[in-house]
Enzyme design. Structure first.
Site, PDB file in Angstrom:
ATOM      1  N   HIS A   1      -3.940   3.211  -3.409  1.00 28.49           N
ATOM      2  CA  HIS A   1      -4.191   2.659  -2.067  1.00 28.49           C
ATOM      3  C   HIS A   1      -3.463   1.342  -1.820  1.00 28.49           C
ATOM      4  CE1 HIS A   1      -6.298   1.086   1.478  1.00 28.49           C
ATOM      5  NE2 HIS A   1      -6.269  -0.056   0.809  1.00 28.49           N
TER       6      HIS A   1
ATOM      7  N   HIS B   1       0.831  -1.201   0.000  1.00 31.50           N
ATOM      8  CA  HIS B   1       0.000   0.000   0.000  1.00 31.50           C
ATOM      9  C   HIS B   1       0.866   1.251   0.000  1.00 31.50           C
ATOM     10  CE1 HIS B   1      -2.321  -3.311   1.707  1.00 31.50           C
ATOM     11  NE2 HIS B   1      -3.426  -2.687   1.314  1.00 31.50           N
TER      12      HIS B   1
ATOM     13  N   LEU C   1      -8.878  -2.422  10.775  1.00 28.78           N
ATOM     14  CA  LEU C   1      -9.037  -0.974  10.904  1.00 28.78           C
ATOM     15  C   LEU C   1      -9.791  -0.599  12.171  1.00 28.78           C
ATOM     16  CD1 LEU C   1      -9.757  -0.119   7.166  1.00 28.78           C
ATOM     17  CD2 LEU C   1      -7.609   0.145   8.419  1.00 28.78           C
TER      18      LEU C   1
ATOM     19  N   HIS D   1      -2.336  -0.882   7.046  1.00 32.48           N
ATOM     20  CA  HIS D   1      -1.975  -1.191   5.649  1.00 32.48           C
ATOM     21  C   HIS D   1      -0.836  -0.300   5.164  1.00 32.48           C
ATOM     22  CE1 HIS D   1      -5.147   1.905   5.541  1.00 32.48           C
ATOM     23  NE2 HIS D   1      -4.589   2.343   4.430  1.00 32.48           N
TER      24      HIS D   1
ATOM     25  N   HIS E   1     -21.723 -16.197  33.003  1.00 37.70           N
ATOM     26  CA  HIS E   1     -22.993 -16.631  32.416  1.00 37.70           C
ATOM     27  C   HIS E   1     -22.682 -17.506  31.207  1.00 37.70           C
ATOM     28  CE1 HIS E   1     -23.970 -13.409  35.084  1.00 37.70           C
ATOM     29  NE2 HIS E   1     -25.265 -13.575  34.936  1.00 37.70           N
TER      30      HIS E   1
ATOM     31  N   HIS F   1     -28.856 -14.787  25.425  1.00 34.19           N
ATOM     32  CA  HIS F   1     -27.821 -14.644  26.443  1.00 34.19           C
ATOM     33  C   HIS F   1     -27.081 -15.952  26.741  1.00 34.19           C
ATOM     34  CE1 HIS F   1     -29.503 -10.745  26.869  1.00 34.19           C
ATOM     35  NE2 HIS F   1     -28.831 -10.457  27.965  1.00 34.19           N
TER      36      HIS F   1
ATOM     37  N   SER G   1     -22.625  -8.446  37.820  1.00 32.92           N
ATOM     38  CA  SER G   1     -22.868  -9.776  37.263  1.00 32.92           C
ATOM     39  C   SER G   1     -21.572 -10.538  37.007  1.00 32.92           C
ATOM     40  CB  SER G   1     -23.625  -9.668  35.937  1.00 32.92           C
ATOM     41  OG  SER G   1     -24.860  -9.024  36.133  1.00 32.92           O
TER      42      SER G   1
ATOM     43  N   ASP H   1     -32.920 -15.730  31.060  1.00 31.78           N
ATOM     44  CA  ASP H   1     -32.630 -14.723  30.034  1.00 31.78           C
ATOM     45  C   ASP H   1     -32.699 -15.294  28.622  1.00 31.78           C
ATOM     46  OD1 ASP H   1     -32.531 -12.295  31.311  1.00 31.78           O
ATOM     47  OD2 ASP H   1     -30.405 -12.439  31.807  1.00 31.78           O
TER      48      ASP H   1
ATOM     49  N   GLY I   1     -10.813   4.813   7.239  1.00 33.35           N
ATOM     50  CA  GLY I   1     -11.398   3.535   7.632  1.00 33.35           C
ATOM     51  C   GLY I   1     -11.409   3.357   9.140  1.00 33.35           C
TER      52      GLY I   1
ATOM     53  N   GLU J   1     -17.882  -3.604  24.759  1.00 30.02           N
ATOM     54  CA  GLU J   1     -17.081  -4.828  24.907  1.00 30.02           C
ATOM     55  C   GLU J   1     -15.830  -4.791  24.024  1.00 30.02           C
ATOM     56  OE1 GLU J   1     -20.340  -4.800  24.117  1.00 30.02           O
ATOM     57  OE2 GLU J   1     -21.298  -5.533  25.949  1.00 30.02           O
TER      58      GLU J   1
HETATM   59  C1  LIG Z   1     -11.734  -4.225   9.818  1.00 21.92           C
HETATM   60  C2  LIG Z   1     -11.173  -4.090   8.440  1.00 21.92           C
HETATM   61  N1  LIG Z   1     -12.010  -4.086   7.400  1.00 21.92           N
HETATM   62  C3  LIG Z   1     -11.523  -4.008   6.146  1.00 21.92           C
HETATM   63  C4  LIG Z   1     -10.186  -3.935   5.920  1.00 21.92           C
HETATM   64  C5  LIG Z   1      -9.643  -3.912   4.495  1.00 21.92           C
HETATM   65  N2  LIG Z   1      -9.135  -2.546   4.207  1.00 21.92           N
HETATM   66  C6  LIG Z   1      -7.844  -2.242   4.324  1.00 21.92           C
HETATM   67  S1  LIG Z   1      -7.524  -0.641   3.996  1.00 21.92           S
HETATM   68  C7  LIG Z   1      -9.146  -0.337   3.650  1.00 21.92           C
HETATM   69  C8  LIG Z   1      -9.586   1.044   3.251  1.00 21.92           C
HETATM   70  C9  LIG Z   1      -9.160   2.017   4.260  1.00 21.92           C
HETATM   71  O1  LIG Z   1      -9.360   3.297   3.840  1.00 21.92           O
HETATM   72  P1  LIG Z   1      -8.518   4.433   4.521  1.00 21.92           P
HETATM   73  O2  LIG Z   1      -8.435   4.197   5.967  1.00 21.92           O
HETATM   74  O3  LIG Z   1      -9.077   5.735   4.088  1.00 21.92           O
HETATM   75  O4  LIG Z   1      -7.069   4.212   3.957  1.00 21.92           O
HETATM   76  P2  LIG Z   1      -6.420   4.899   2.671  1.00 21.92           P
HETATM   77  O5  LIG Z   1      -7.074   4.278   1.464  1.00 21.92           O
HETATM   78  O6  LIG Z   1      -6.703   6.335   2.762  1.00 21.92           O
HETATM   79  O7  LIG Z   1      -5.000   4.542   2.775  1.00 21.92           O
HETATM   80  C10 LIG Z   1      -9.905  -1.484   3.803  1.00 21.92           C
HETATM   81  C11 LIG Z   1     -11.355  -1.553   3.581  1.00 21.92           C
HETATM   82  C12 LIG Z   1      -9.345  -3.932   7.038  1.00 21.92           C
HETATM   83  N3  LIG Z   1      -8.027  -3.876   6.935  1.00 21.92           N
HETATM   84  N4  LIG Z   1      -9.867  -3.977   8.293  1.00 21.92           N
END
Ligand SMILES: Cc1ncc(C[n+]2csc(CCOP(=O)(O)OP(=O)(O)O)c2C)c(N)n1
Ligand SMILES: [Mg+2]
Length: 655
Positions: free
Chosen positions: A258, A27, A118, A67, A453, A465, A376, A461, A155, A403
């Site tokens: 990207h 990336h 992310l 990334h 639980h 649960h 709990s 529950d 993201g 959580e």
């Molecule tokens: C939880 C999660 N969902 C999906 C991805 C796949 N993924 C990696 S980067 C990205 C896009 C992220 O966009 P942004 O944060 O704006 O990064 P940029 O393109 O600007 O570098 C996705 C969907 C991931 N790494 N983690």
């Protein structure tokens, strides 16, 4: 000629685009876009010393946008960390290079957290910032006074975890935390506007954060925003307006940068655009020297800190805690002896609370909490005061109904060091934080999950649960020890084992309902073996009943019925699969002999029990969702009673 900050940043850009090009994978967009912001941070603000990457009072830097891993690899290399080397960078994303696809905390000392999922990195950083404030309150500013910096993308800010994380950080007024948002308005699918129209800064402001914006390609403007963020007592987000892939003239500003190599033509065009004539993986000497000087900034600060540590009355305790070592005197013997003298019939969640009293008294490093289920989960002991924005010395965190946020924060605390986090919720909601549990395991962090639980035994529950598949699905996770103790003694044993394991998380699955104390001997921590013979057969052994947690009591009663009918029956308590699997084969064969009928009893999915109980063995459990009813009715309904099980076992024996 002095080296400009543009040139410093271009070194990051060149290494990033060349490494991705060499790997033909990765990336480049994010590191190229954030190079100016990161250069300002690493040359003028971040407190760190590459010669002592584990210096306890360093600022923590978390690349939540994992990334963009080449950003941190380039920075670590350029500022003078021993690793990664330029060869490591040239081998980006290849087997055995510490420059893995996404940053891994166990690969490089300068990588504080594994990131890639992310939002998780940002939420992890919240835990680091909490640990910092707590240790500051404990040991004073002369030993603990640092910031947690985060680089996050669109993201990270869009993920649901972001809401939990910033809500907690804003509430706790973690002014030592600064998020640098790579506001490039691009994600994989294209423009952020395809899927989002929210006012991110307004959302942060509404959560008690300080917000400021800057031009992410103007060093002076970035510095101005950083100074403002550092001065504000609230946690800060700096919206850094950037161009993704900055420097690649035909692709910058688009999602094309990207997640794939720019291509040789575009890399060549970028060299011209950036006025960067050096060969791939070569950094001109003057630029290299300027980066090294930036990396050397922290050495004097670090040695002054070391002098303070040497002179401090807290030194021994501070070093012990940062090393993650339990006090040599730590012992639960007196507590266990007392249970032998005065047996207790209590729920294992209550047993957990009971043993936490001597644990929390002896281990000042424990930091407990719950996601709004304190009463709990029984996670709070009398001596624990809440950790609040007004008093960070407290040792109990009210996480709220968060959580995932709680679990990510606990990872950050463990990664920071100096504290041992534990936190509770209902076992069924382990799904809500599963991504963070996985990161505890992957990052090899000591986090203790207190999940109560733990079966249909919770009763009325009902199915929403009642965990069914959860135990088994958690056992599947590498490097997570899943414990399901059967009584007050095993609960203490499992707690001790969880605290002793420094290389990964543990999860305690605990009952809502009371269980009799079945153990009468505490001369050895039998839970450490994972499974052991709790009751040997009296008559000639024909069957071995294997159970965990609340079903051990049922197995014992079933064994009585079998013995009365002349069938000798062992009862094996199996609190931890992972530990049992680690025993020598002879021990395992002795516990699960092949000349007896093997029978498992556990109020959860039977899928997986084939591992120990292959055909013609019998597996009793719950393979559908539970139901809403009193506990006795549920156990009868699902056939998990001695009355239901014993005849089936006898029928199998007579076949
Ligand atoms: C939880 C999660 N969902 C999906 C991805 C796949 N993924 C990696 S980067 C990205 C896009 C992220 O966009 P942004 O944060 O704006 O990064 P940029 O393109 O600007 O570098 C996705 C969907 C991931 N790494 N983690
Ligand atoms: Mg983006």
């Amino acid at each position: 000629m002095t080296v400009t900050s543009k040139q410093l940043a271009n070194a990051v850009r060149a290494l990033s685009m060349d490494a991705v090009q060499a790997a033909n994978s990765g990336h480049p967009g994010m590191p190229m876009g954030m190079a100016d912001v990161a250069t300002e941070l690493f040359t003028n603000h971040l407190k760190f010393d590459p010669s002592q990457p584990r210096w306890a009072d360093r600022d923590r830097f978390v690349l939540s946008a994992g990334h963009g891993s080449m950003l941190i690899y380039a920075l670590l290399h350029l500022t003078g960390y021993a690793s990664p080397t330029i060869e490591d960078i040239a081998n980006f994303r290849k087997l055995h290079s510490p420059c893995a696809g996404h940053p891994e905390n166990f690969e490089l000392a300068g990588v504080e957290a594994t990131t890639g999922p992310l939002g998780s990195g940002l939420a992890t950083a919240v835990g680091m910032a909490i640990a910092e404030r707590h240790l500051n309150a404990t040991f004073g500013s002369e030993l603990v006074d640092h910031r947690t910096w985060v680089v996050a993308g669109d993201g990270c800010l869009m993920e649901g975890i972001n809401h939990e994380a910033i809500g907690l950080a804003g509430h706790l007024k973690l002014g030592n935390m600064i998020v640098l948002w790579d506001d490039n308005r691009i994600t994989i699918d294209g423009a952020v506007s395809l899927s989002s129209s929210e006012d991110v800064l307004a959302r942060y402001a509404a959560t008690n954060w300080h917000t400021v914006s800057c031009d992410g390609h103007d060093p002076a403007d970035i510095a101005r925003a950083f100074e403002e963020a550092k001065a504000d007592p609230r946690p800060s987000i700096v919206a850094c307006r950037t161009i993704i892939g900055y420097g690649a003239p035909n692709k910058q500003g688009t999602s094309a940068t990207h997640g794939s190599a720019l291509g040789t033509d575009e890399v060549a065009a970028a060299r011209t655009f950036l006025d960067w004539s050096a060969e791939p993986f070569v950094v001109p000497a003057d630029i290299k020297a300027a980066w090294a000087a930036a990396g050397a900034r922290g050495a004097s600060v670090r040695s002054a800190w070391e002098a303070r540590l040497v002179a401090s009355k807290h030194r021994a305790e501070f070093e012990r805690r940062m090393a993650g070592k339990l006090p040599a005197s730590f012992s639960l013997d007196a507590y266990l002896q007392d249970l032998i003298a005065h047996p207790q019939k209590v729920a294992t969640r209550k047993a957990s609370e009971m043993v936490l009293a001597p644990i929390n008294d002896q281990l000042p490093e424990t930091l407990g909490g719950s996601a709004d289920l304190t009463g709990s989960n029984n996670t709070k002991t009398k001596s624990q005061a809440p950790l609040t924005a007004d008093d960070y010395s407290g040792r109990y965190i009210y996480y709220g109904i968060r959580e995932f946020g709680m679990a990510c924060a606990m990872n950050g605390m463990a990664l920071h060091g100096g504290v041992i986090p534990y936190g509770g919720t209902f076992l069924v909601f382990s799904d809500y934080c599963r991504g963070a549990i996985r990161l505890s395991a992957l990052q090899q962090q000591r986090v203790v999950y207190v999940m109560t639980h733990d079966s249909i035994g919770l009763g009325e529950d009902g199915p929403t649960h009642q965990p069914v598949e959860h135990l088994m699905s958690l056992r599947v996770m590498p490097n997570l020890d899943v414990y399901r103790p059967c009584d007050v003694i095993e609960t203490a044993e499992c707690w001790a084992l969880s605290l002793e394991k420094t290389t990964g998380p543990s999860l305690l699955a605990l009952t809502r309902e009371a269980l009799p104390q079945v153990r009468t001997d505490v001369s050895e921590n039998l839970s450490a073996k994972g499974a052991y013979r709790l009751k040997p057969a009296t008559a000639a052994r024909k069957v071995v009943l294997i159970a965990s947690g609340s079903e051990v009591e049922i197995a014992l009663a079933t064994a009585e019925k079998l013995e009365a009918a002349g069938f000798g029956a062992d009862v094996v308590s199996m609190p931890c699969w992972e530990r049992f699997d680690a025993q020598p084969e002879a021990y395992r064969d002795g516990i699960l002999p092949d000349d007896a009928l093997l029978v498992s009893i556990e109020a959860g999915t039977t899928m997986g029990w084939e591992r120990y109980v292959p055909a013609p063995g019998l597996r009793f459990g719950v393979d559908g969702f539970g139901a809403s009813a009193p506990i006795e009715a549920l156990y009868a309904h699902f056939g998990l009673t001695p009355e239901a099980i014993a005849p089936k076992v006898m029928a199998a024996l007579q076949n």
